[in-house]
Design an enzyme around this catalytic site. Sequence first.
Site, PDB file in Angstrom:
ATOM      1  N   TRP A  69       0.820  -1.209   0.000  1.00 43.68           N
ATOM      2  CA  TRP A  69       0.000   0.000   0.000  1.00 43.68           C
ATOM      3  C   TRP A  69       0.856   1.264   0.000  1.00 43.68           C
ATOM      4  O   TRP A  69       1.820   1.386   0.738  1.00 43.68           O
ATOM      5  CB  TRP A  69      -0.904   0.006   1.228  1.00 43.68           C
ATOM      6  CG  TRP A  69      -1.642   1.288   1.446  1.00 43.68           C
ATOM      7  CD1 TRP A  69      -1.239   2.359   2.198  1.00 43.68           C
ATOM      8  CD2 TRP A  69      -2.910   1.652   0.889  1.00 43.68           C
ATOM      9  NE1 TRP A  69      -2.178   3.357   2.146  1.00 43.68           N
ATOM     10  CE2 TRP A  69      -3.210   2.952   1.352  1.00 43.68           C
ATOM     11  CE3 TRP A  69      -3.819   1.005   0.053  1.00 43.68           C
ATOM     12  CZ2 TRP A  69      -4.391   3.610   1.006  1.00 43.68           C
ATOM     13  CZ3 TRP A  69      -4.989   1.659  -0.301  1.00 43.68           C
ATOM     14  CH2 TRP A  69      -5.271   2.935   0.183  1.00 43.68           C
ATOM     15  N   ASN A 107       0.098   5.692  -0.053  1.00 44.62           N
ATOM     16  CA  ASN A 107      -0.778   6.841  -0.252  1.00 44.62           C
ATOM     17  C   ASN A 107       0.012   8.134  -0.169  1.00 44.62           C
ATOM     18  O   ASN A 107       1.070   8.221  -0.801  1.00 44.62           O
ATOM     19  CB  ASN A 107      -2.033   6.806   0.629  1.00 44.62           C
ATOM     20  CG  ASN A 107      -1.825   6.825   2.110  1.00 44.62           C
ATOM     21  OD1 ASN A 107      -1.349   5.852   2.697  1.00 44.62           O
ATOM     22  ND2 ASN A 107      -2.206   7.905   2.772  1.00 44.62           N
ATOM     23  N   ASP A 108      -0.417   9.136   0.552  1.00 45.02           N
ATOM     24  CA  ASP A 108       0.069  10.511   0.422  1.00 45.02           C
ATOM     25  C   ASP A 108       1.583  10.645   0.229  1.00 45.02           C
ATOM     26  O   ASP A 108       2.360  10.060   0.990  1.00 45.02           O
ATOM     27  CB  ASP A 108      -0.277  11.308   1.681  1.00 45.02           C
ATOM     28  CG  ASP A 108      -1.729  11.209   2.079  1.00 45.02           C
ATOM     29  OD1 ASP A 108      -2.508  10.572   1.367  1.00 45.02           O
ATOM     30  OD2 ASP A 108      -2.068  11.771   3.129  1.00 45.02           O
ATOM     31  N   SER A 116       1.088  11.679   7.632  1.00 45.89           N
ATOM     32  CA  SER A 116       1.640  12.619   6.657  1.00 45.89           C
ATOM     33  C   SER A 116       2.284  13.848   7.292  1.00 45.89           C
ATOM     34  O   SER A 116       1.943  14.256   8.400  1.00 45.89           O
ATOM     35  CB  SER A 116       0.547  13.067   5.694  1.00 45.89           C
ATOM     36  OG  SER A 116       0.180  12.005   4.842  1.00 45.89           O
ATOM     37  N   ARG A 164      -3.991  17.189  11.793  1.00 48.05           N
ATOM     38  CA  ARG A 164      -2.945  16.443  11.108  1.00 48.05           C
ATOM     39  C   ARG A 164      -2.350  17.175   9.895  1.00 48.05           C
ATOM     40  O   ARG A 164      -2.804  18.228   9.490  1.00 48.05           O
ATOM     41  CB  ARG A 164      -3.488  15.096  10.650  1.00 48.05           C
ATOM     42  CG  ARG A 164      -4.714  15.118   9.747  1.00 48.05           C
ATOM     43  CD  ARG A 164      -5.120  13.683   9.390  1.00 48.05           C
ATOM     44  NE  ARG A 164      -6.334  13.599   8.597  1.00 48.05           N
ATOM     45  CZ  ARG A 164      -7.539  13.376   9.094  1.00 48.05           C
ATOM     46  NH1 ARG A 164      -7.699  13.239  10.398  1.00 48.05           N
ATOM     47  NH2 ARG A 164      -8.585  13.273   8.293  1.00 48.05           N
ATOM     48  N   ASP A 165      -1.298  16.544   9.363  1.00 48.74           N
ATOM     49  CA  ASP A 165      -0.662  16.871   8.079  1.00 48.74           C
ATOM     50  C   ASP A 165       0.093  18.205   8.097  1.00 48.74           C
ATOM     51  O   ASP A 165      -0.215  19.128   7.327  1.00 48.74           O
ATOM     52  CB  ASP A 165      -1.686  16.885   6.943  1.00 48.74           C
ATOM     53  CG  ASP A 165      -2.528  15.627   6.886  1.00 48.74           C
ATOM     54  OD1 ASP A 165      -2.037  14.586   7.347  1.00 48.74           O
ATOM     55  OD2 ASP A 165      -3.661  15.674   6.390  1.00 48.74           O
ATOM     56  N   GLU A 173      -7.765  18.163   4.421  1.00 45.06           N
ATOM     57  CA  GLU A 173      -6.574  17.351   4.648  1.00 45.06           C
ATOM     58  C   GLU A 173      -5.387  17.891   3.860  1.00 45.06           C
ATOM     59  O   GLU A 173      -5.534  18.663   2.914  1.00 45.06           O
ATOM     60  CB  GLU A 173      -6.815  15.896   4.226  1.00 45.06           C
ATOM     61  CG  GLU A 173      -7.811  15.148   5.080  1.00 45.06           C
ATOM     62  CD  GLU A 173      -7.819  13.664   4.770  1.00 45.06           C
ATOM     63  OE1 GLU A 173      -7.486  12.884   5.665  1.00 45.06           O
ATOM     64  OE2 GLU A 173      -8.135  13.289   3.617  1.00 45.06           O
TER      65      GLU A 173
END
Length: 823
Positions: free
Chosen positions: A300, A302-303, A361, A425-426, A477
């Site tokens: 997997w 993602n970001d 992230s 977050r992020d 996000e």
Amino acid sequence: MMAARAEIVVAFDLYGTLLSTESIARELAGYFGSERADSIAALWRRYQLEYTFRMNSMALYKPFSEITDKSLRHALAEHAVSLSDSDIESLMRAYDSLDTFPDVEPGLKDMASDPSIHAYVFSNGTDAMVGSSVKQSPSLSPYSSVFRDLVTTQEIEAFKPDPKVYRYLAKRVGKTTSRQDMSTIWLVSGNPFDCVGAKAAGMQCCWIDRAGGHHGKGGWTDRLGDLASGGPTLMVQGVDEAIDAIRSLAYLSLQARFSQHCVEEESLETLERRAAANNSGTGYTAPWRPQVHFTAPEYWLNDPNGLFKDEDGLWHMYYQYIDTITPGNDKDWGHATSQDLYTWINQPIAIAHSANGSIWSGSIVIDVNNTSGYFPKQSNGIVAFFTNWTPAEEAQYVAFSYDGGYTFTQYANNPIITLNMHGFRDPKVIWHAKTQKWVMVVSHADEQYIAFYTSSNLLNWTEVSTYSNTAINSVFECPQFLPIPFQHGSFVADAQNDTTNELEYYVLVISLGGGGPSGTSTVKYFPGTFNGTHFAPVDDSTSRVFDFGQDNYATAFYYNLHAPEDPRPVSTSWAVGLSYATTVPTGTEEGWLSAMSVARTHYLANITSQGYDLISQPYDITPMYERQISSEQNLGDGGIVVDYSSIYSGAISFSLLVRSSTLSASNTSVLMEFSSSVSGENVSLSFDVVSSPSTDSGAFGASFEMSRANIVPWTSSQIFPTFSLSNLVPYASEIQGTSGRLETYQVNGIIDRTILEAYLNGGVNAGTMIFFPSEKLDTLSLKISGVGKQGGVDFEAWGLTSGWSGTAADTKRSTALDMKIDL
């Protein structure tokens, strides 16, 4: 017939691995008796190592011989005893005649008869100290010729486990410091700290466990590996066993397939069958694998996270990684590097999750002025910010890298910002030169606003403002915030050549869980100004979309690229729609999930009626050109067909120009299809341009469509087959004669097996679309109709080389995946 054995590079720690210091304790016993001598010897060794660690942390260096002398005097003082200088000198000379451990001689004999083993000594000692120890040891000197070289850390003035000493070793043994090369080097050591350091630098380590655990409790008990790089690759009880284990592992070609489970003994034939299966299905040669878009080796992704370009011009991309095709909360920062943003080298996991939390992230900055105080002798200190997820909260953490972003040490006083809540977050951090402050944006995801923080030292942060927009009702996000050049021109053909590159504007980019096609995920951008604490958007519009397709999310920008020679920022996005991210068929069929978009360059320009348009273009892809497959000028009605089945990568870069004039009425239609000669499936791009004999601005009408309607959908989730745009602003416009205009519309882009990116009219609009045909696409066709007398179509296409050429099809994660083998 057995294959020839490949070269195996093995470096041996000297003191405590090959040579025993027990004889030192015996000499001490002559002065103080056995019981006290054992205690002094143990404390001497402890301080010897502690001094090297402390010197490393202070970026200081003294020769190991001096450290050995001072640590002995420290140990004597702790025991309230002393020795004369001559007695201490005698003890120091004892290092020249140390004996080997009993298991060393059989291992050396084995190596002497095996030319595939390239052996080295690798020590903290000085050149003179190590040379004397090897050549004068009664039991080691007969085998000194086994070692191709004696490598010490004296030249680079640092000690293990500083990452640069392991990279120095790589150069001395004829390897590069790429992660691929580093992973082929073995360290054999009896010191746990040495194993953890080697693994953190990307090497393999075989730990010698002679005492049944270095605390006498059996097995590997060092927990620093949990925070840094994992434990040893192999654990054995002696040098002789180490040689057998390393050779067996290398010979069976298991080195790239580490797992966290015990590996059962398999025949070479079985392994070859497995390798063949990997080559055909789960590696970078698998049918759906993009070849110029980044994908993780497996599982997997993602970001994109922590993007930056280092001082040597190397691009670093980190990303959310999970070692399963079933995503969950326990994420790591995967890592890859590139010279051109298309050809990637997979690196070991940079920051791994642990019992303390999952690594979500974030971003990276380069602390060139040591504002943090953690890089006193560096101008290239790397600081990573990330959200640490636990069941209790999402908090902001920081970690430091002293080796250019390959390994990280988490800040002891984390978290740097905590609100004891989820949905926070992020973090994205930038430097604001006018106020000489660091600025962070971080999302309050569920509360739908962005918080701005400032700091002078990257560690202590103060919230100074917030941004929200009541017209948006969606999860916020992955905020990005950065200055961006503004370029002048009414059309992109003019603006792209403007060199003023004003940096008065900033852009806030937010990934939204909704608000895209029919309510799906999207990325929107908000241009404005920034005074160091408050962001002021140019308007309240929410219609500026980063990508008009369904498959672009979590956009992130590379740090610190506003150099005078190249001020345009560069971004990368996660190329998938949230509504079906977990159901794309590559997971079950090929063992990987999701790709990144190609890198894009950006600037602002006033092109549309709304203005402040974020212009996007793919980063220079010409280094990937393999050969030109089509070049056509001034095409009229009709069409062309191009067979590109001979392009191994299946990846094509293309550019289409459609010219239309008001001097004659026309209704130009251009359809570009990429299809399978076997199944007939296709994806398509189409332009429709209507013109009439008039100088009025309404005389032109142009629309565009991108479609995957002729690919069988892989899920019943929200997959939209077509994406349309209308009322397009042309790429260029010029006066024609006394009463007419000639307008040019453009689409350029990249199709890469299962992903298509299109850029309209110089990048005023950009769209991403993924698809998964049952048979590979191998035919390109153009169908043109309605071209007026003054119009025409230009087209060119290039076959691209694979960015994964030479990459093993079954490349796997290294640092995050460890193996214990019972041989």
